[in-house]
Every structure is written in C-alpha cells, then in structure tokens.
Design an enzyme around this catalytic site. Structure first.
Site, PDB file in Angstrom:
ATOM      1  N   SER A 185       0.790  -1.168  -0.089  1.00 19.98           N
ATOM      2  CA  SER A 185      -0.051   0.107   0.051  1.00 19.98           C
ATOM      3  C   SER A 185       0.839   1.337   0.036  1.00 19.98           C
ATOM      4  O   SER A 185       0.420   2.438  -0.562  1.00 19.98           O
ATOM      5  CB  SER A 185      -0.890   0.059   1.010  1.00 19.98           C
ATOM      6  OG  SER A 185      -0.149  -0.053   2.493  1.00 19.98           O
ATOM      7  N   HIS A 213      -5.295  -3.773  -2.444  1.00 21.56           N
ATOM      8  CA  HIS A 213      -4.910  -2.660  -3.701  1.00 21.56           C
ATOM      9  C   HIS A 213      -4.832  -3.191  -4.982  1.00 21.56           C
ATOM     10  O   HIS A 213      -4.325  -2.691  -6.098  1.00 21.56           O
ATOM     11  CB  HIS A 213      -3.573  -2.076  -3.412  1.00 21.56           C
ATOM     12  CG  HIS A 213      -3.733  -1.122  -1.927  1.00 21.56           C
ATOM     13  ND1 HIS A 213      -4.341  -0.090  -1.974  1.00 21.56           N
ATOM     14  CD2 HIS A 213      -3.546  -1.428  -0.590  1.00 21.56           C
ATOM     15  CE1 HIS A 213      -4.435   0.554  -0.700  1.00 21.56           C
ATOM     16  NE2 HIS A 213      -3.862  -0.285   0.313  1.00 21.56           N
ATOM     17  N   LYS A 248     -11.969  -0.019  -1.992  1.00 23.73           N
ATOM     18  CA  LYS A 248     -10.730   0.748  -2.488  1.00 23.73           C
ATOM     19  C   LYS A 248     -11.342   0.813  -4.071  1.00 23.73           C
ATOM     20  O   LYS A 248     -11.994   1.624  -4.399  1.00 23.73           O
ATOM     21  CB  LYS A 248      -9.472   0.136  -2.417  1.00 23.73           C
ATOM     22  CG  LYS A 248      -9.131   0.321  -0.874  1.00 23.73           C
ATOM     23  CD  LYS A 248      -7.756  -0.414  -0.609  1.00 23.73           C
ATOM     24  CE  LYS A 248      -7.525   0.008   0.975  1.00 23.73           C
ATOM     25  NZ  LYS A 248      -8.340  -0.384   1.734  1.00 23.73           N
TER      26      LYS A 248
END
Length: 400
Positions: A185, A213, A248
């Site tokens: 990250s 991610h 995300k």
C-alpha cells in the site's frame, strides 16, 4: 485537576507533534471524483484509493439508494438474521470475479485479516509475514497466539529461511501461514507470489494474500479483476486464502475473503470478527454489487493503466525519481518528515491533495508523498500535478 490519563495522552500528543508525525483530519464535502472540496477549498485529489473512480459513479450511488430501501442496517450478525439476499448475491459475484468457489463478507479489511489469521493458526503454529505488510496483517499475527516470524521485503531467500525454521520447529503436524500483501500500500510494488506459492508447497505452508490494492485494478485474461493472485497465475490450490476490500477499487466499503467452499464454511464458524459483528448494511452491499458489475462492463482498468503509464513517462521526463511500481500507487520517497510536509503543503496551495506519509506508517527515514492515480484522472490533471510537484520540490531544501 489534571488526571493521569490526561497527562499521559497530552505527553504522547506533544511528542508526536515535535516529531513532525502528528496527523490531522481533512474535512471533505463529498467523496472525491477526483475533485473535492477539502476544508472549504476545491482541490484535485491524488490521495484516494478509489482506483477506478467508482465511489462517485452515479450508478453505484443509485444502487446504494435502492439498497437502503431494504433497511438502514442489517440489524444483526450474518449468522443470526443479518444476512440478506443482497449479501448472498454480492458473495456470489465476488466468487465469480476471483475464480474461487465461495466468498464471505467482512466489515473491513482490518477485521477480515485479524479474523482469518486468528481462525487458521494459534498456539503451537507459525505465521510468517513480509516486514512491509499492512498493519492489519501484522496485528492479526501478533494477536493469534502463533509464533510470529518476519522476513525482509520481497526477499525470497529470507522467506525460505523463515519457512525452514518454522517447519523444523513445529514438526510435520504444525500449521504455517504465510501472509503477504499482493500490492504494497505504501510502495505500490507487488509480491513475487508465484515463487512464494512454490515455497509454500515445499514447506507445506498456506498462502494468504491481501488483495486490498490489487482487487479490481489488475488480474489475468480469465479473471481480469481478481487482483495480483490472478496476475501471478495462481489458482485456488496455490493461493487458498484471498482477502480483498470493497472500499478501494469498488468504491464502497467492507471486505471479503474468497476461497474454497470448505474454507468459507470454516471461517463463517470460527472467524470471530465475522461471527460477532453486525452484518454489512444492505446499501453498501447493493452499491458494491453494482460496482463489481461495472468493473466487468466498462474499460475502467484499461483507463487506469493508461493513466499510470502516462504519469510515469511524464514524471521520468521531468527527472522525478520514482519507485518500481506499475500500480496506481506511485510513491515519491523524500526521506525527511519535515520536507514531505512542506512539499505536500506547497501542492495543496497549488490545488492538489497528496498524502504525506510518515512513520510509523512507513519505516523511519522513508517519509514520502503517496501519489495515487485513478481512472477518473485526466491527462491534463496529471500534467498540472507534475508541474506543481516540480515547482514545490524546487522551493524546498531537499536533504542530501
């Protein structure tokens, strides 16, 4: 009268401010897209994890609004009466996108990692982790009661030494869990998952990958949104535990674990952060489901990759020193906390919000600007950011 509690917290806060490490809330009027009103001023954000620009997508918002008609909350844990049809539909869609047999929803990625690690290993077992793993994996390892081993970031030789050590100490019957981030990250680089899966097979360890991610932003030809595990060509047997988030690339909230039918049934019984938590709000589940459908329908990932490539070419042309990252996370390591704060403030004055990341989020001496890119960014916005960044760097004294 000042209590001992007040004295303690004030001392810690004063220390953090003196170290240039004090973090403050920024108040946004609405989710960035990527423009946002931040503390009353309009800025272009290069700081969110909304890699595909779905957080403000009108179809996702309308899906959440329809989902809210099912109830403002789930009213109980999933195993009591908090599991609605919309949750089941979302879990099935996640399993489809990740190429796994089943999936299970969690309240957050942090809860998923802590709950899964604690359910799979405990006293007498080993958990092995990369030194740059996310805090939720680290905390899960510390809390589970298993012996906790770490290895240098992405160092396969160091990893093998720790797996050898774990296997020799716990014997043939002990359990070993290797937990890593798929995409890191704060650095944006990816783990060598194929090689790690090979080591897991050699030492009979279980590979758990945090796709916070990676999910939505990368994948394979067969599973384009599945994340770094799919990009590495790993199937369910090679990477049996996959955690992903819905806050995300999916632009909503919550998280999931995907794997075999047996694994998911097991976690529903033994993952304490799943069993003892109220279910995901129906609106979030509905918004997440529509976001995953849009991942399949729209060329959002292609646009993101085009923006990443454009940024890196332009930044290199301007002489900026980038890290080895092909993800939407493009850090610029400056080292000094004070310098990072100064540059971030100059960027803010120029109309851009970029994260100033300092210890303890990253190791001491590696403070950085964490520039994140989204499919919602335009090339002119990227050009303007880079021009402002060059000017900001020239205006401050960089450490030698």
């Amino acid at each position: 009268m000042t209590t001992s509690l007040q004295s303690y917290v004030q001392q810690r806060l004063d220390e953090r401010r003196a170290q240039q490490l004090y973090r403050e809330h920024k108040i946004l009027a609405a989710a960035p897209n990527p423009a946002a009103v931040v503390d009353g001023r309009e800025l272009i954000t290069f700081s969110s994890n909304d890699y595909l620009g779905l957080a403000a997508h009108p179809e996702v918002i309308r899906a959440q609004q329809r989902g809210a008609e099912l109830g403002a909350g789930a009213t109980a844990s999933h195993l009591v009466n908090g599991h609605l049809e919309i949750h089941q539909q979302l879990q099935q869609k996640i399993a489809e996108l990740t190429g796994r047999e089943a999936a299970l929803l969690f309240g957050s990625g942090y809860m998923a990692n802590v709950g899964v690690i604690g359910a799979l290993v405990g006293r007498g077992d080993f958990v092995v982790q990369d030194r740059l793993n996310h805090a939720s994996l680290i905390d899960g390892g510390r809390l589970c009661g298993a012996q906790y081993l770490r290895f240098a970031h992405n160092d396969l030789d160091a990893l093998e030494r720790q797996l050898q050590r774990a296997r020799s100490q716990c014997g043939d019957g002990g359990k070993i869990l290797l937990a890593v981030d798929g995409v890191y990250s704060m650095d944006g680089d990816t783990a060598p998952l194929a090689e790690m899966a090979g080591l897991c097979e050699t030492y009979d360890a279980w590979l758990m990958v945090d796709e916070a991610h990676g999910f939505g932003a990368m994948g394979s030809v067969q599973f384009p949104c599945a994340g770094s595990v799919a990009a590495a060509g790993l199937d369910q047997d090679a990477a049996p535990v996959v955690m992903g988030t819905l806050g995300k690339s999916a632009g909503n909230g919550g998280a999931f674990v995907a794997g075999s039918r047996e694994l998911i049934d097991y976690l529903a019984q033994f993952a304490r952060t799943y069993v003892y938590t109220t279910g995901m709000p129906p609106a979030v589940a509905a918004g997440s489901l529509r976001a995953l459908e849009l991942m399949q329908e729209l060329p959002l990932q292609q646009t993101l990759n085009e923006r990443i490539a454009y940024f890196r070419v332009r930044a290199t042309t301007l002489g900026l020193s980038l890290e080895d990252s092909t993800s939407g996370i493009q850090p610029l390591v400056l080292g000094c906390e004070k310098t990072v704060l100064l540059v971030a403030e100059r960027l803010r004055q120029a109309g851009f919000l970029v994260g100033a990341i300092r210890p303890p989020t990253v190791p001491a001496g590696t403070a950085r600007l964490r520039i994140t890119l989204s499919a919602a960014h335009s090339e002119p916005q990227i050009d303007a950011l880079l021009a402002a960044l060059v000017a900001a760097l020239e205006s401050v004294e960089l450490p030698a």
